[in-house]
Design an enzyme around this catalytic site. Sequence first.
Site, mmCIF file in Angstrom:
data_model
loop_
_atom_site.group_PDB
_atom_site.id
_atom_site.type_symbol
_atom_site.label_atom_id
_atom_site.label_comp_id
_atom_site.label_asym_id
_atom_site.label_seq_id
_atom_site.Cartn_x
_atom_site.Cartn_y
_atom_site.Cartn_z
ATOM 1 N N GLY A 1 -69.644 106.155 50.657
ATOM 2 C CA GLY A 1 -68.489 105.422 51.406
ATOM 3 C C GLY A 1 -67.260 105.808 50.930
ATOM 4 N N PHE B 1 -67.320 105.218 63.586
ATOM 5 C CA PHE B 1 -66.158 105.133 63.949
ATOM 6 C C PHE B 1 -65.537 106.015 64.966
ATOM 7 C CE2 PHE B 1 -66.750 103.557 59.785
ATOM 8 C CZ PHE B 1 -66.789 102.094 59.961
ATOM 9 N N HIS C 1 -60.675 114.619 62.184
ATOM 10 C CA HIS C 1 -60.620 113.269 62.817
ATOM 11 C C HIS C 1 -59.504 112.196 62.174
ATOM 12 C CE1 HIS C 1 -62.815 109.407 64.037
ATOM 13 N NE2 HIS C 1 -62.047 109.805 65.069
ATOM 14 N N ASP C 2 -59.103 111.434 62.919
ATOM 15 C CA ASP C 2 -58.320 110.282 62.475
ATOM 16 C C ASP C 2 -56.787 111.054 62.448
ATOM 17 O OD1 ASP C 2 -60.132 108.213 62.257
ATOM 18 O OD2 ASP C 2 -60.920 109.324 60.528
ATOM 19 N N SER D 1 -71.326 111.203 64.502
ATOM 20 C CA SER D 1 -70.691 112.508 64.779
ATOM 21 C C SER D 1 -71.864 113.479 64.864
ATOM 22 C CB SER D 1 -69.433 112.840 63.997
ATOM 23 O OG SER D 1 -69.842 112.550 62.375
ATOM 24 N N HIS E 1 -59.879 109.709 53.260
ATOM 25 C CA HIS E 1 -58.616 109.426 53.742
ATOM 26 C C HIS E 1 -57.291 109.698 52.883
ATOM 27 C CE1 HIS E 1 -60.563 109.613 57.281
ATOM 28 N NE2 HIS E 1 -59.897 108.573 58.154
HETATM 29 MG MG MG Z 1 -63.266 109.375 60.948
#
Ligand code: MG
Length: 212
Positions: free
Chosen positions: A75, A20, A169-170, A52, A144
């Site tokens: 995951g 992603f 990230h994000d 990445s 997250h």
């Molecule tokens: Mg990410």
Amino acid sequence: MKNVRQSMALPLDPDSVKGFLDPEEGARLYELADLTASLGPCLEVGSYCGKSTLYLGAACRSHGQLVYAVDHHRGSEEHQKGEAYHDSTLYDSEAERMDTFPEFRRNVDRAGLTDTVVPIVAGTQLAGRHWQIPLGMVFIDGGHSEAAALADYRTWAPHLVPGGVLAIHDLFPDPQAGGQAPYHIYQLAAASGLFEPLETVGTLGALRRFDL
Ligand code: MG
């Protein structure tokens, strides 16, 4: 720094790796890893299938530097069965759990980065419990939830050397656009007095640890 991005040489097509990460964000990771490789090894949290890792590994390899790739490979929340980013080809039906490690390992092999990437198949807190290696760069792209993002920040950011870079990230400053936990740890770092914010590329933020 633009020259580094332009001359970026990847050993494998990133489009052939599940993940992603936008190509512009990948190029930024390459650039930051290239910038900090002389300071110490790079550590990423949340390798998933290695997209990445490909960018970080390619940059570090050109300096003879290492990338520690931390992931329990089960995951994140959003990858689980029934969730929005579930990929059934990465599901181990015997164990009834996600297992992204075989795919990660295959991609590191294909990229010829086995002499550069050190996989650590464990969660952040377990991997970090006795960690003592000073780091030139930390890339946080793990769970997250607020708890997971905070644990990643608290565990790894203290190991950055002066001049080292923390990338996250994000980042979604607008709550309508995405989850807020990564942005919250970015704000914590920016407010800590320990880091100077650098340019954000896409949703990839970066901060540089001040020199002593
Ligand atoms: Mg990410």
